[in-house]
Design a protein around this motif. Structure first.
Motif, PDB file in Angstrom:
ATOM      1  N   ALA A 113       0.832  -1.204   0.000  1.00  0.00           N
ATOM      2  CA  ALA A 113       0.000   0.000   0.000  1.00  0.00           C
ATOM      3  C   ALA A 113       0.868   1.255   0.000  1.00  0.00           C
ATOM      4  CB  ALA A 113      -0.938  -0.007   1.208  1.00  0.00           C
ATOM      5  N   GLY A 114       1.931   1.231   0.809  1.00  0.00           N
ATOM      6  CA  GLY A 114       2.832   2.375   0.843  1.00  0.00           C
ATOM      7  C   GLY A 114       3.573   2.558  -0.472  1.00  0.00           C
ATOM      8  N   LYS A 115       4.052   1.451  -1.048  1.00  0.00           N
ATOM      9  CA  LYS A 115       4.767   1.537  -2.318  1.00  0.00           C
ATOM     10  C   LYS A 115       3.853   2.042  -3.432  1.00  0.00           C
ATOM     11  CE  LYS A 115       8.251  -2.000  -1.279  1.00  0.00           C
ATOM     12  NZ  LYS A 115       8.614  -3.431  -1.411  1.00  0.00           N
ATOM     13  N   ALA A 116       2.615   1.569  -3.455  1.00  0.00           N
ATOM     14  CA  ALA A 116       1.672   2.003  -4.486  1.00  0.00           C
ATOM     15  C   ALA A 116       1.362   3.490  -4.370  1.00  0.00           C
ATOM     16  CB  ALA A 116       0.385   1.189  -4.394  1.00  0.00           C
ATOM     17  N   ALA A 117       1.300   3.984  -3.135  1.00  0.00           N
ATOM     18  CA  ALA A 117       1.018   5.400  -2.905  1.00  0.00           C
ATOM     19  C   ALA A 117       2.273   6.264  -2.962  1.00  0.00           C
ATOM     20  CB  ALA A 117       0.336   5.588  -1.547  1.00  0.00           C
ATOM     21  N   GLY A 118       3.438   5.627  -2.935  1.00  0.00           N
ATOM     22  CA  GLY A 118       4.693   6.364  -2.956  1.00  0.00           C
ATOM     23  C   GLY A 118       5.018   7.048  -1.649  1.00  0.00           C
ATOM     24  N   SER A 304      11.377  -5.528  12.063  1.00  0.00           N
ATOM     25  CA  SER A 304      11.785  -4.337  12.815  1.00  0.00           C
ATOM     26  C   SER A 304      11.322  -3.064  12.123  1.00  0.00           C
ATOM     27  CB  SER A 304      13.307  -4.314  12.987  1.00  0.00           C
ATOM     28  OG  SER A 304      13.741  -5.420  13.756  1.00  0.00           O
ATOM     29  N   ALA A 305      11.380  -3.041  10.793  1.00  0.00           N
ATOM     30  CA  ALA A 305      10.911  -1.867  10.055  1.00  0.00           C
ATOM     31  C   ALA A 305       9.424  -1.636  10.292  1.00  0.00           C
ATOM     32  CB  ALA A 305      11.192  -2.040   8.567  1.00  0.00           C
ATOM     33  N   ALA A 306       8.638  -2.703  10.288  1.00  0.00           N
ATOM     34  CA  ALA A 306       7.202  -2.562  10.543  1.00  0.00           C
ATOM     35  C   ALA A 306       6.958  -1.970  11.931  1.00  0.00           C
ATOM     36  CB  ALA A 306       6.510  -3.915  10.405  1.00  0.00           C
ATOM     37  N   MET A 307       7.712  -2.427  12.910  1.00  0.00           N
ATOM     38  CA  MET A 307       7.572  -1.904  14.268  1.00  0.00           C
ATOM     39  C   MET A 307       7.949  -0.427  14.337  1.00  0.00           C
ATOM     40  SD  MET A 307       9.262  -5.281  15.969  1.00  0.00           S
ATOM     41  CE  MET A 307       9.611  -4.592  17.571  1.00  0.00           C
ATOM     42  N   LEU A 308       8.975  -0.029  13.596  1.00  0.00           N
ATOM     43  CA  LEU A 308       9.398   1.369  13.592  1.00  0.00           C
ATOM     44  C   LEU A 308       8.308   2.278  13.041  1.00  0.00           C
ATOM     45  CD1 LEU A 308      13.111   1.037  12.477  1.00  0.00           C
ATOM     46  CD2 LEU A 308      12.307   2.069  14.603  1.00  0.00           C
ATOM     47  N   HIS A 309       7.671   1.862  11.966  1.00  0.00           N
ATOM     48  CA  HIS A 309       6.611   2.685  11.378  1.00  0.00           C
ATOM     49  C   HIS A 309       5.446   2.840  12.351  1.00  0.00           C
ATOM     50  CE1 HIS A 309       8.019   3.372   7.227  1.00  0.00           C
ATOM     51  NE2 HIS A 309       8.669   2.229   7.402  1.00  0.00           N
ATOM     52  N   LEU A 336      19.155  -9.594   6.858  1.00  0.00           N
ATOM     53  CA  LEU A 336      18.683  -9.957   5.516  1.00  0.00           C
ATOM     54  C   LEU A 336      18.379  -8.752   4.629  1.00  0.00           C
ATOM     55  CD1 LEU A 336      16.328 -12.980   6.336  1.00  0.00           C
ATOM     56  CD2 LEU A 336      18.742 -13.044   5.681  1.00  0.00           C
ATOM     57  N   LEU A 337      18.809  -7.562   5.029  1.00  0.00           N
ATOM     58  CA  LEU A 337      18.515  -6.353   4.259  1.00  0.00           C
ATOM     59  C   LEU A 337      19.729  -5.876   3.467  1.00  0.00           C
ATOM     60  CD1 LEU A 337      16.561  -4.229   6.908  1.00  0.00           C
ATOM     61  CD2 LEU A 337      15.622  -5.826   5.214  1.00  0.00           C
ATOM     62  N   LYS A 338      19.455  -5.171   2.366  1.00  0.00           N
ATOM     63  CA  LYS A 338      20.540  -4.546   1.602  1.00  0.00           C
ATOM     64  C   LYS A 338      21.197  -3.437   2.412  1.00  0.00           C
ATOM     65  CE  LYS A 338      19.043  -5.425  -3.158  1.00  0.00           C
ATOM     66  NZ  LYS A 338      18.640  -4.809  -4.447  1.00  0.00           N
ATOM     67  N   ALA A 339      20.397  -2.600   3.033  1.00  0.00           N
ATOM     68  CA  ALA A 339      20.909  -1.529   3.889  1.00  0.00           C
ATOM     69  C   ALA A 339      20.288  -1.691   5.267  1.00  0.00           C
ATOM     70  CB  ALA A 339      20.560  -0.165   3.301  1.00  0.00           C
ATOM     71  N   SER A 340      21.116  -1.896   6.263  1.00  0.00           N
ATOM     72  CA  SER A 340      20.613  -2.162   7.606  1.00  0.00           C
ATOM     73  C   SER A 340      19.937  -0.930   8.197  1.00  0.00           C
ATOM     74  CB  SER A 340      21.751  -2.604   8.530  1.00  0.00           C
ATOM     75  OG  SER A 340      22.265  -3.849   8.127  1.00  0.00           O
ATOM     76  N   LEU A 341      18.967  -1.193   9.050  1.00  0.00           N
ATOM     77  CA  LEU A 341      18.337  -0.131   9.823  1.00  0.00           C
ATOM     78  C   LEU A 341      19.317   0.415  10.858  1.00  0.00           C
ATOM     79  CD1 LEU A 341      15.019  -2.066  10.472  1.00  0.00           C
ATOM     80  CD2 LEU A 341      15.227  -0.056   8.989  1.00  0.00           C
ATOM     81  N   VAL A 350      13.614   5.817  12.049  1.00  0.00           N
ATOM     82  CA  VAL A 350      12.522   5.350  11.204  1.00  0.00           C
ATOM     83  C   VAL A 350      12.890   5.527   9.736  1.00  0.00           C
ATOM     84  CG1 VAL A 350      10.066   5.581  10.711  1.00  0.00           C
ATOM     85  CG2 VAL A 350      10.928   6.100  13.000  1.00  0.00           C
ATOM     86  N   PRO A 351      12.808   4.467   8.910  1.00  0.00           N
ATOM     87  CA  PRO A 351      13.125   4.613   7.485  1.00  0.00           C
ATOM     88  C   PRO A 351      12.070   5.451   6.767  1.00  0.00           C
ATOM     89  CG  PRO A 351      12.310   2.399   7.934  1.00  0.00           C
ATOM     90  CD  PRO A 351      12.460   3.073   9.268  1.00  0.00           C
ATOM     91  N   ASP A 352      12.500   6.243   5.778  1.00  0.00           N
ATOM     92  CA  ASP A 352      11.594   7.168   5.098  1.00  0.00           C
ATOM     93  C   ASP A 352      11.255   6.751   3.674  1.00  0.00           C
ATOM     94  OD1 ASP A 352      11.088   9.086   7.107  1.00  0.00           O
ATOM     95  OD2 ASP A 352      13.056   9.984   6.793  1.00  0.00           O
ATOM     96  N   GLY A 353      11.720   5.584   3.224  1.00  0.00           N
ATOM     97  CA  GLY A 353      11.387   5.137   1.877  1.00  0.00           C
ATOM     98  C   GLY A 353       9.938   4.715   1.767  1.00  0.00           C
ATOM     99  N   ALA A 354       9.467   4.526   0.541  1.00  0.00           N
ATOM    100  CA  ALA A 354       8.086   4.111   0.315  1.00  0.00           C
ATOM    101  C   ALA A 354       7.842   2.730   0.912  1.00  0.00           C
ATOM    102  CB  ALA A 354       7.776   4.096  -1.181  1.00  0.00           C
ATOM    103  N   GLY A 355       6.630   2.518   1.393  1.00  0.00           N
ATOM    104  CA  GLY A 355       6.303   1.255   2.058  1.00  0.00           C
ATOM    105  C   GLY A 355       7.055   1.146   3.369  1.00  0.00           C
ATOM    106  N   LEU A 356       7.577  -0.035   3.644  1.00  0.00           N
ATOM    107  CA  LEU A 356       8.367  -0.230   4.862  1.00  0.00           C
ATOM    108  C   LEU A 356       9.749   0.409   4.763  1.00  0.00           C
ATOM    109  CD1 LEU A 356       7.478  -3.951   5.687  1.00  0.00           C
ATOM    110  CD2 LEU A 356       6.623  -1.894   6.846  1.00  0.00           C
ATOM    111  N   GLY A 357      10.164   0.748   3.541  1.00  0.00           N
ATOM    112  CA  GLY A 357      11.438   1.449   3.367  1.00  0.00           C
ATOM    113  C   GLY A 357      12.650   0.562   3.459  1.00  0.00           C
TER     114      GLY A 357
END
Length: 373
Positions: A113-118, A304-309, A336-341, A350-357
């Motif tokens: 939903a976040g990615k679709a909305a940007g 963890s990203a979901a919890m941060l949001h 398991l991430l390309k760029a760690s939190l 808190v990550p600021d990218g679209a979706g979970l970021g």
């Protein structure tokens, strides 16, 4: 946008040497979780993470894969992933319970939903009220020398709040709490978590004896299922009591609130069966004049990203007063991430990218894939 496939990827990720842990539920040295990709007919793929544990929720990675492939995926394929409330209902109609499994799927729907909305997921909840989340690091129920070693390690890193696992036996629990308090000094906030490990009589005595350590709160001193008994423990001391295992569902929250059994309620998407369910519990607590705390099941990066949001967007998840447990990747060999939190030493960002970021690292995923599944 329609869901075309839900891909389940079991993983087996060990905890780092020296950072394995022990609670009243048992030891934890390796995490057998499930990573999800929810594929669509658009350009977007949603990411989810099921942090399942047989000794916690009764769920296993085998069970998660089966639940999704046999019941949940058939109910969701062909549907618009942005219709999250409708899909939550479909999951509940397809299979009962399985909170961590359902949370992983719902997490991926919010990501889509976040990615679709940007926009970041927190924006879908009305925007963030904080950009950084105070955290605390956890010390397992080890003998005092090992507990002190971990406390020094965390404090030297710059950690400003500590959580000590108890609930094993009263003598060792008090010795561990005392040893950590002595090395941390009086200025460092500290909590203890019994993980249901004491009976009521022991808990009443322990909360009184723990008063000398100036704790922020005592977490889940007795087993869940009897809010009145937890209320009785709460009356034994002025230390705040936090309900964790006692509150899985909104109904659980209502029972704890009605019994005046806790001062604080711990929430997080996995335990509650999804982000939306966590929000419902927070709203119930708010109506009762209680604050909430962001708990954990030692998630990897996606969880963890979901919890941060969630923590960023909800004022009543009062991390400034009760630092969050968004710390799982700090304990694991990989997130398991390309760029760690950024998780610590004092704040999680808190990550600021679209979706979970966050983005999955395919090479890491293949390395840590559980081939025995």
């Amino acid at each position: 946008m329609r869901i075309t496939r839900i891909e389940t990827i079991p993983v087996r990720v060990p905890l780092k040497p020296g950072l394995t842990t022990r609670t009243a539920h048992g030891p934890h040295s390796v995490s057998q979780y499930v990573i999800l990709r929810v594929h669509t007919d658009a350009d977007h793929v949603g990411l989810g993470e099921a942090t399942v544990s047989a000794i916690w929720s009764g769920e296993t990675s085998h069970g998660t894969v089966a639940a999704i492939e046999q019941w949940i995926a058939p109910a969701l394929i062909g549907k618009d992933p942005r219709e999250i409330n409708a899909l939550r209902m479909r999951m509940d109609e397809a299979i009962k319970f399985n909170p961590f499994t359902k949370a992983a799927v719902e997490m991926a729907l919010w990501d889509l939903a976040g990615k679709a909305a940007g926009v970041p997921v927190y924006q879908l909840f009305g925007g963030k009220v904080r950009s950084k989340i105070p955290i605390k690091m956890m010390i397992g129920a080890f003998d005092p020398p090992q507990a002190v070693e971990l406390a020094k390690r965390f404090l030297n890193w710059g950690v400003r709040c500590l959580k000590v696992k108890v609930g094993i036996d009263p003598t060792s629990d008090l010795a561990r709490a005392r040893a950590v308090r002595e090395v941390a000094g009086p200025a460092v906030p500290m909590t203890v978590d019994a993980n249901c490990g004491w009976n009521a009589a022991t808990a009443r005595r322990m909360v009184r004896e723990l008063e000398e350590f100036g704790l922020l709160f005592v977490e889940q001193p007795i087993p869940s299922g009897d809010p009145e008994l937890l209320a009785d423990v709460r009356q034994a001391s002025d230390l705040p009591i936090m309900a964790d295992e006692s509150v899985w569902t909104l109904t659980d929250a209502w029972a704890v609130i009605q019994a005046r059994a806790a001062d604080i309620i711990s929430v997080y998407p996995g335990k509650n069966g999804g982000i939306a369910n966590s929000l419902e519990v927070v709203h119930a607590a708010k109506a009762a004049g209680l604050l909430c705390h962001m708990g954990s099941n030692l998630e990897l990066g996606i969880g963890s990203a979901a919890m941060l949001h969630l923590a960023a967007a909800v004022p009543e998840i009062a991390s400034e007063l009760y630092p969050a447990d968004i710390i799982g990747p700090n304990y694991h060999a990989t997130d398991l991430l390309k760029a760690s939190l950024t998780l610590g030493p004092e704040f999680a960002i808190v990550p600021d990218g679209a979706g979970l970021g966050v983005e999955l690292d395919d090479e890491k995923l293949e390395r840590w894939r559980d081939r025995d599944e």
